[in-house]
Write a protein that holds these residues in place. Structure first.
Motif, short mmCIF file in Angstrom:
data_model
loop_
_atom_site.label_atom_id
_atom_site.label_comp_id
_atom_site.label_asym_id
_atom_site.label_seq_id
_atom_site.Cartn_x
_atom_site.Cartn_y
_atom_site.Cartn_z
N LEU A 1 -7.81 -0.70 -5.74
CA LEU A 1 -6.41 -0.99 -5.72
C LEU A 1 -5.35 0.43 -5.73
O LEU A 1 -4.69 0.81 -5.09
CB LEU A 1 -5.78 -1.86 -6.38
CG LEU A 1 -6.19 -3.36 -6.30
CD1 LEU A 1 -5.97 -4.49 -7.42
CD2 LEU A 1 -6.06 -3.92 -4.93
N ASN A 2 -5.94 1.13 -6.85
CA ASN A 2 -5.27 2.51 -7.10
C ASN A 2 -5.70 3.59 -5.68
O ASN A 2 -4.62 4.13 -5.34
CB ASN A 2 -5.86 2.94 -8.24
CG ASN A 2 -4.85 2.52 -9.56
OD1 ASN A 2 -3.83 2.70 -9.75
ND2 ASN A 2 -5.55 1.39 -10.15
N GLY A 3 -6.90 3.45 -5.40
CA GLY A 3 -7.18 4.49 -4.36
C GLY A 3 -6.53 3.97 -2.92
O GLY A 3 -6.31 4.93 -2.36
N VAL A 4 -6.55 2.63 -2.67
CA VAL A 4 -5.82 2.39 -1.38
C VAL A 4 -4.35 2.68 -1.31
O VAL A 4 -3.89 3.08 -0.12
CB VAL A 4 -6.08 0.84 -1.26
CG1 VAL A 4 -5.37 0.00 -1.79
CG2 VAL A 4 -6.30 0.94 0.43
N GLN A 5 -3.64 2.75 -2.44
CA GLN A 5 -2.22 3.20 -2.51
C GLN A 5 -2.14 4.59 -2.13
O GLN A 5 -1.35 4.83 -1.37
CB GLN A 5 -1.48 2.91 -3.92
CG GLN A 5 -1.52 1.39 -4.04
CD GLN A 5 -0.88 1.26 -5.35
OE1 GLN A 5 -1.15 1.70 -6.45
NE2 GLN A 5 0.18 0.42 -5.41
N ALA A 6 -3.07 5.54 -2.65
CA ALA A 6 -2.97 6.79 -2.05
C ALA A 6 -3.31 6.83 -0.71
O ALA A 6 -2.82 7.62 -0.12
CB ALA A 6 -3.89 7.80 -2.98
#
Length: 195
Positions: free
Chosen positions: A164-169
């Motif tokens: 989730l955090n990675g896909v935001q970036a």
């Protein structure tokens, strides 16, 4: 007689204006004066609610986090297990206009949180809340038999948060490669792998 001011309502209006301006222009381009002007408030009056830019950034992040959680609750209904986890993830991933705007607030928040212990604490608290939710979905999925993976729920929870955090970036920095469709495929492949 002067009109009574609802301070909680005023803070919510300020937070909404702040996160939208940050999403549109970037955190470094937004000033307290601009936020005040957007909502028709004197800059000096704004400082009664938020003494500095860090407090605005923290409030913008918290506002986005609370909005996301409200959407999750509204969309979940009675869904649990993997169905609930999928709904949860799609409300965090930048796959819609609103979630893309929210991701534009989250990214600069992370950068500032690296050097600001109060912002870092807000992030840690938010992720602790999400960890508990993700674990709950996984536990329910194991009970209903839809998760049979030998990987522990603690590890799976961290994998979900990392995704989730990675896909935001990824979606903000390379939207042509990390489209909403590719994000949904990534999520569905992950969830299928838990069966």
């Amino acid at each position: 007689m002067p009109r009574q001011v609802d301070h909680d309502e005023r803070r919510a209006v300020i937070a909404e204006a702040a996160w939208r301006l940050i999403a549109e222009r970037g955190v470094d381009a937004v000033t307290l004066r601009e936020i005040a002007a957007t909502i028709g408030m004197a800059n000096g009056a704004l400082k009664h609610y938020f003494p500095d830019k860090s407090s605005i950034v923290r409030t913008a992040f918290t506002s986005v986090f609370e909005s996301t959680n409200t959407r999750i609750r509204d969309r979940l209904g009675t869904a649990t297990g993997l169905a609930g986890l999928r709904i949860f993830c799609l409300e965090v991933m930048p796959v819609s206009p609103v979630t893309r705007l929210e991701a534009r607030v989250v990214l600069p928040f992370w950068q500032r949180a690296l050097a600001d212990p109060e912002l870092a604490a807000a992030y840690v608290a938010a992720m602790a809340y999400w960890r508990a939710q993700i674990r709950g979905f996984l536990m329910a999925a194991r009970v209903e038999g839809s998760v049979t993976s030998a990987v522990t729920d603690d590890v799976l929870t961290e994998q979900v948060l990392a995704m989730l955090n990675g896909v935001q970036a990824l979606a903000m920095l390379d939207p042509a490669a990390t489209t909403p469709e590719s994000q949904r495929r990534m999520l569905d492949a992950f969830l299928d792998g838990l069966r």
